[in-house]
Design a protein around this motif. Structure first.
Motif, short mmCIF file in Angstrom:
data_model
loop_
_atom_site.label_atom_id
_atom_site.label_comp_id
_atom_site.label_asym_id
_atom_site.label_seq_id
_atom_site.Cartn_x
_atom_site.Cartn_y
_atom_site.Cartn_z
N ASN A 253 63.08 33.49 22.44
CA ASN A 253 64.05 34.18 23.40
C ASN A 253 65.65 33.27 23.35
N ASP A 254 65.90 32.77 22.09
CA ASP A 254 67.11 32.13 21.92
C ASP A 254 67.42 31.22 23.02
N GLU A 255 66.52 30.37 23.50
CA GLU A 255 66.87 29.48 24.55
C GLU A 255 66.99 28.14 23.88
N GLU A 256 67.95 27.39 24.83
CA GLU A 256 68.19 25.93 24.40
C GLU A 256 66.91 25.33 24.68
N LEU A 257 66.85 24.00 23.81
CA LEU A 257 65.44 23.13 23.94
C LEU A 257 65.37 22.58 25.57
N ILE A 258 66.60 22.08 25.87
CA ILE A 258 66.70 21.44 27.27
C ILE A 258 66.30 22.38 28.23
N ASP A 259 66.63 23.80 28.10
CA ASP A 259 66.44 24.57 29.39
C ASP A 259 64.91 25.01 28.97
N VAL A 260 64.39 25.06 27.76
CA VAL A 260 62.93 25.26 27.83
C VAL A 260 61.90 23.96 28.38
N VAL A 261 62.53 22.80 27.89
CA VAL A 261 61.77 21.53 28.84
C VAL A 261 61.99 21.35 30.00
N GLY A 262 63.29 21.89 30.52
CA GLY A 262 63.29 21.82 31.94
C GLY A 262 62.39 22.66 32.93
N LYS A 263 62.29 23.81 32.25
CA LYS A 263 61.59 24.84 32.83
C LYS A 263 60.22 24.55 32.86
N MET A 264 59.63 23.90 31.75
CA MET A 264 58.16 23.39 31.71
C MET A 264 57.85 22.35 32.76
N LEU A 265 58.64 21.31 32.94
CA LEU A 265 58.53 20.06 33.73
C LEU A 265 58.52 20.60 35.05
N ILE A 266 59.41 21.49 35.39
CA ILE A 266 59.54 22.18 36.96
C ILE A 266 58.06 23.07 37.19
N GLU A 267 57.96 24.06 36.30
CA GLU A 267 56.92 24.68 36.74
C GLU A 267 55.60 24.00 36.65
N LYS A 268 55.31 22.95 35.76
CA LYS A 268 53.97 22.13 35.79
C LYS A 268 54.10 20.96 36.78
N ASN A 269 55.23 20.85 37.41
CA ASN A 269 55.45 19.75 38.48
C ASN A 269 55.37 18.35 37.81
N ILE A 270 55.75 18.26 36.92
CA ILE A 270 55.41 16.69 35.92
C ILE A 270 56.71 16.04 36.25
N SER A 271 56.61 14.87 37.16
CA SER A 271 57.61 13.97 37.35
C SER A 271 58.15 13.25 36.22
N VAL A 272 59.37 12.85 36.00
CA VAL A 272 60.08 12.25 35.00
C VAL A 272 61.00 11.20 35.19
N SER A 273 61.07 10.22 34.55
CA SER A 273 62.24 8.96 34.63
C SER A 273 62.33 8.82 33.14
N CYS A 274 63.57 8.29 33.13
CA CYS A 274 63.88 7.87 31.47
C CYS A 274 64.60 6.40 31.54
N ALA A 275 64.43 5.82 30.43
CA ALA A 275 65.13 4.51 30.25
C ALA A 275 65.83 4.56 28.92
N GLU A 276 67.39 4.55 28.93
CA GLU A 276 68.03 4.71 27.65
C GLU A 276 68.79 3.57 27.32
N SER A 277 68.73 3.36 25.81
CA SER A 277 69.49 2.33 25.36
C SER A 277 70.75 2.79 24.68
N CYS A 278 70.28 3.28 23.39
CA CYS A 278 71.32 3.81 22.54
C CYS A 278 72.01 5.35 22.88
N THR A 279 71.22 5.96 23.93
CA THR A 279 72.01 7.12 24.11
C THR A 279 72.72 7.03 25.33
N GLY A 280 72.82 6.17 26.29
CA GLY A 280 73.41 5.67 27.26
C GLY A 280 73.66 6.57 28.29
#
Length: 410
Positions: A253-280
């Motif tokens: 449906n011509d969606e951005e990857l960030i929107d698809v992943v965000g929707k899946m995480l919210i619907e499945k209630n999967i908590s997320v944390s991130c640690a970034e180095s090069c992406t700052g």
């Protein structure tokens, strides 16, 4: 009906404004079943404009112009169209009445040159402008149609929707329906190669591939007598495409990857944390653009230095000494340490060499490791990006992080 879009304005040729009118009209016309064959842009030059109108009509049945309908001396679209269509310019009484009424309503004095906006080709059908003072018009001759609309996008889009589109809908003998599939981790050339059995000899539906930063899109389109027939044809082709590249497609449906992943995480209630180095912090920033993400996103930590990796995430000093900050081992310890600290269901880390400096023969610019701790497993993915630019490497790393999450929770 073959159609050409003709944008008038020297400012477009100078690059002072972006021609969004052509993009809007192309999408609208294709959805109505009209074949947009050409996009033309021409400056405020009467001879070149007239020549282009004649040239466009050699291959097209309809020409739509935008721009050049205002009150100034370089607004000559109406006069040129009248000449090209063998008509003459006259003052239109209704247009004059509407023009005077608008200035009276605004409580403003109307300068004399504005009267020019009430002029029309004598055989034209005026198209009222709810958003401005310059009306458009519809003119037909010998089976050819020319439609003139103002240049400002707000005025043009409103006029098209209210005045032009209803007329075109009455004339249409077919409709176009299309879907856009979005894929990651599959290059455009590879996508086309594996889909050649469907692409070769295609008539309807048609398949077209498009490259985008870090990903690819595929459009499946059908032109049929009814919308239902077009949708059915696209659906059948979509199933065939997914049989071949379904593992790479994340949206139909011509969606951005960030929107698809965000929707899946919210619907499945999967908590997320991130640690970034090069992406700052780019990954955390992308996630927090999503409405409602606070229900599952716990925290994002930028651990740019080795010291930060040790103190914030518990990465072992010996791991950094032996394997380096950019390594599978460090990425794994980053995500595992983050999960131990936060308790989030999914913890993702990234470490890499964004460039332009800092690369070596063993670890070149564009080398990135992504670590993921999820469902009792800690794994890392190695990627080597093309050395395009620092920004590109960082942005692509964020897309790859999203893709790794998508694959695991899908």
């Amino acid at each position: 009906m073959k159609t050409a879009l003709l944008t008038v304005g020297t400012e477009i040729l100078f690059g002072q404004i972006v021609n969004t009118n052509a993009a809007f009209l192309s999408q609208e016309l294709n959805n109505l079943g009209y074949d947009v064959m050409y996009h033309y842009s021409v400056g405020d030059n009467p001879k070149r404009l007239e020549d282009l109108i004649h040239f466009a009509f050699h291959d097209c049945d309809m020409v739509i112009t935008t721009g050049g309908l205002g009150p100034t001396q370089d607004d000559l679209t109406k006069e040129v169209i009248a000449k090209a269509m063998g008509d003459e310019i006259v003052q239109n009484e209704q247009c004059l009445k509407d023009l005077l009424g608008k200035y009276e309503e605004m409580g403003r004095h109307m300068s004399e040159n504005n009267l020019k906006q009430a002029n029309m080709p004598s055989k034209a059908i005026p198209l009222p402008n709810d958003q401005g003072t310059a009306p458009g018009f519809w003119l037909e001759k010998d089976g050819k149609i020319i439609i003139a609309m103002p240049g400002p996008p707000r005025e043009m889009t409103n006029m098209f929707k209210k005045q032009v589109k209803p007329r075109l809908e009455k004339m249409q003998d077919s409709v176009i329906y299309y879907k856009i599939l979005r894929a990651f981790d599959l290059g455009e050339s590879k996508m086309e190669t594996v889909l050649l059995p469907l692409i070769n000899g295609q008539t309807d539906p048609t398949i077209a591939t498009y490259a985008k930063e870090g990903e690819c899109s595929l459009r499946i389109a059908s032109k049929r007598a009814t919308l239902e027939e077009a949708k059915e044809a696209v659906s059948h082709m979509e199933a065939k495409v997914l049989d071949i590249i379904g593992n790479f497609v994340y949206s139909c449906n011509d969606e951005e990857l960030i929107d698809v992943v965000g929707k899946m995480l919210i619907e499945k209630n999967i908590s997320v944390s991130c640690a970034e180095s090069c992406t700052g912090g780019l990954f955390a920033g992308a996630l927090t653009d999503i409405p409602g993400i606070s229900s599952i996103f716990d925290r994002g930590i930028v651990t740019y230095s080795n010291r930060a990796k040790i103190e914030e995430l518990g990465v072992k000093a010996e791991t950094l000494d032996k394997f380096g900050a950019v390594s599978e081992e460090t990425a794994c310890e980053m995500s595992a340490g983050l999960q131990k600290k936060t308790g989030s269901d999914l913890c993702i880390s990234v470490t890499g060499i964004a460039g332009p400096g800092g690369g070596t023969e063993e670890k070149p610019v564009g080398l990135v490791y992504i670590g993921i701790a999820y469902e009792g497993k800690v794994t890392a993915v190695k990627s080597q990006y093309r050395d395009v630019s620092r920004r590109w490497n960082r942005d692509y790393a964020v897309l790859n992080m999203l893709w790794q999450i998508y694959k695991r929770i899908k």
